[in-house]
Every structure is written in structure tokens, then in C-alpha cells.
Design a protein around this motif. Structure first.
Motif, PDB file in Angstrom:
ATOM      1  N   GLU A 165       0.845  -1.186   0.000  1.00  0.00           N
ATOM      2  CA  GLU A 165       0.000   0.000   0.000  1.00  0.00           C
ATOM      3  C   GLU A 165       0.886   1.243   0.000  1.00  0.00           C
ATOM      4  O   GLU A 165       1.848   1.342   0.746  1.00  0.00           O
ATOM      5  N   ILE A 166       0.540   2.160  -0.871  1.00  0.00           N
ATOM      6  CA  ILE A 166       1.250   3.442  -0.907  1.00  0.00           C
ATOM      7  C   ILE A 166       0.385   4.449  -0.180  1.00  0.00           C
ATOM      8  O   ILE A 166      -0.722   4.763  -0.603  1.00  0.00           O
ATOM      9  N   VAL A 167       0.870   4.890   0.940  1.00  0.00           N
ATOM     10  CA  VAL A 167       0.114   5.798   1.790  1.00  0.00           C
ATOM     11  C   VAL A 167       0.603   7.227   1.555  1.00  0.00           C
ATOM     12  O   VAL A 167       1.797   7.474   1.453  1.00  0.00           O
ATOM     13  N   GLY A 168      -0.347   8.124   1.486  1.00  0.00           N
ATOM     14  CA  GLY A 168       0.022   9.526   1.342  1.00  0.00           C
ATOM     15  C   GLY A 168       0.408   9.874  -0.089  1.00  0.00           C
ATOM     16  O   GLY A 168       0.081   9.181  -1.038  1.00  0.00           O
ATOM     17  N   ASN A 169       1.124  10.942  -0.219  1.00  0.00           N
ATOM     18  CA  ASN A 169       1.540  11.471  -1.505  1.00  0.00           C
ATOM     19  C   ASN A 169       2.891  10.852  -1.883  1.00  0.00           C
ATOM     20  O   ASN A 169       3.902  11.180  -1.273  1.00  0.00           O
ATOM     21  N   PRO A 170       2.933   9.976  -2.879  1.00  0.00           N
ATOM     22  CA  PRO A 170       4.204   9.320  -3.211  1.00  0.00           C
ATOM     23  C   PRO A 170       5.238  10.280  -3.815  1.00  0.00           C
ATOM     24  O   PRO A 170       6.414   9.955  -3.869  1.00  0.00           O
ATOM     25  N   TRP A 171       4.814  11.468  -4.250  1.00  0.00           N
ATOM     26  CA  TRP A 171       5.742  12.434  -4.818  1.00  0.00           C
ATOM     27  C   TRP A 171       6.492  13.197  -3.727  1.00  0.00           C
ATOM     28  O   TRP A 171       7.631  13.583  -3.910  1.00  0.00           O
ATOM     29  N   GLU A 172       5.836  13.409  -2.603  1.00  0.00           N
ATOM     30  CA  GLU A 172       6.389  14.290  -1.562  1.00  0.00           C
ATOM     31  C   GLU A 172       7.809  13.948  -1.113  1.00  0.00           C
ATOM     32  O   GLU A 172       8.680  14.822  -1.120  1.00  0.00           O
ATOM     33  N   PRO A 173       8.106  12.695  -0.739  1.00  0.00           N
ATOM     34  CA  PRO A 173       9.487  12.436  -0.286  1.00  0.00           C
ATOM     35  C   PRO A 173      10.516  12.618  -1.400  1.00  0.00           C
ATOM     36  O   PRO A 173      11.650  13.017  -1.147  1.00  0.00           O
ATOM     37  N   LEU A 174      10.118  12.353  -2.641  1.00  0.00           N
ATOM     38  CA  LEU A 174      11.061  12.482  -3.754  1.00  0.00           C
ATOM     39  C   LEU A 174      11.353  13.942  -4.091  1.00  0.00           C
ATOM     40  O   LEU A 174      12.427  14.255  -4.611  1.00  0.00           O
ATOM     41  N   LEU A 175      10.419  14.822  -3.803  1.00  0.00           N
ATOM     42  CA  LEU A 175      10.634  16.250  -4.078  1.00  0.00           C
ATOM     43  C   LEU A 175      11.772  16.821  -3.242  1.00  0.00           C
ATOM     44  O   LEU A 175      12.334  17.858  -3.581  1.00  0.00           O
TER      45      LEU A 175
END
Length: 194
Positions: free
Chosen positions: A73-83
Motif C-alpha cells: 500500500e502506498i500511503v500519502g503522496n508518493p511524490w512528496e518524499p522524492l521532491l
């Protein structure tokens, strides 16, 4: 001028780095040429950021596709940590997804070097060029080339992302619809300011 050569032009006075004032404050800009040089620098950096976002999008789509078979399960915004990651970290994370195209990986590593030079040394390295019309013309050509190169790499990342996007269930039309929505919202903000 190379980075090593530019360091020779930087002097140390009283233990502090010192640049001549003309390297920091360019001459008067009667014809807008200096402004154009700085504008193209901004465009080149904007294209680097577009490239970074393309890398992030590819990593997120690959994560979404790879998570499904594992029932992760991908929780939250998957882009946020990569930004928050640097382009160098993003390029390293992309390597497994680009194994079939080692030249693309090399091109991204070269783009990283260009990005770092732009961000950390560009005007220091070119402090003499920015003072003359001919030097600025040379800079403009270089920055335009960087702009085109980064745009081309961003397009290649977008194409590399397509199979993952489709596999994740995002149709091609979704990207166009999101862009149209973003443009409408930007136009609405502009209209509200008038």
C-alpha cells in the motif's frame, strides 16, 4: 574558462573569498543584453527542474506499478518524499529503470554535472564573460544549448514513464486534461488579479 581557471581569478583577502565588484555587479545594461543573459540562465535552471520532475514522475509510476503485485500500500503522496531529493539521488534511483539504455543514464549523469555547475559556479566561472557583449553572447548560446538539452532529456523521461503510467491505469489523456486544468486555473488567477 574552466572551474580551475576561474578559481585563479578568485582572490583570498584576510581569509575570505573575494570577487572583484564587477563580477558581482555587472556594468550598466542599456540594451537589455545582461537581462537577457540572466533570463536564459533562469530558463536553463527551469528546464533542469523540469528534468528533476520527470525523474520523480518515473520513480513514482514505477513504484505504483511495482507495488500492485506485492500488494504494497502506498500511503500519502508518493511524490512528496522524492521532491526533497537531489537530482544526483534521483539519477541513482533511476538507474534500475533505465538499464536497457545506458546512454540515457550517461546523459542524465552529464545533466547532473551541468545542473551542479549552473547552481554552484556558473557566474563565478564566467565572471569575465558577463562583463562583455561578446562574452554574454557566448553565455547565451551555451544557456540556450543547455535549455534544449534539458528539454530533450525531460521528454525522454516522459516517454520512459509512459509504460508505467499506462500500467498503473493512467490514460494518456489524463496528462493532457491535467495540463488543461492547470492552465485554466492559472488563467483564472490572472483574471482575478486584474
Amino acid at each position: 574558462m574552466t572551474l580551475d581557471e576561474s578559481h585563479e581569478t578568485i582572490r583570498r583577502l584576510d581569509g575570505e573569498l573575494w570577487l572583484p565588484p564587477e563580477a558581482i555587479y555587472p556594468p550598466p545594461d542599456e540594451d537589455g543584453h545582461i537581462r537577457e543573459t540572466f533570463a536564459f540562465y533562469g530558463l536553463a535552471m527551469a528546464k533542469v527542474q523540469q528534468l528533476e520532475m520527470g525523474a520523480i514522475n518515473l520513480l513514482v509510476m514505477a513504484r505504483i506499478v511495482n507495488a500492485r503485485p506485492k500488494a504494497e500500500e502506498i500511503v500519502g503522496n508518493p511524490w512528496e518524499p522524492l521532491l526533497k531529493e537531489t537530482l544526483g539521488k534521483l539519477v541513482r534511483r533511476l538507474k534500475p529503470y533505465l538499464e536497457r539504455d545506458p546512454q540515457f543514464v550517461t546523459d542524465l549523469e552529464d545533466a547532473l554535472k551541468i545542473r551542479n555547475m549552473l547552481a554552484h559556479a556558473y557566474f563565478n566561472v564566467r565572471c569575465e564573460e558577463v562583463l562583455s557583449f561578446a562574452g554574454r553572447n557566448q553565455m547565451l548560446l551555451e544557456l540556450q544549448g543547455i535549455h534544449v538539452r534539458m528539454e530533450s532529456l525531460a521528454d525522454r523521461l516522459r516517454k520512459a514513464c509512459e509504460p508505467y503510467r499506462r500500467s498503473a491505469g493512467y490514460p494518456d489523456e489524463l496528462e493532457d486534461a491535467l495540463m488543461e486544468q492547470t492552465l485554466r486555473e492559472a488563467a483564472d488567477r490572472d483574471s482575478a488579479r486584474r
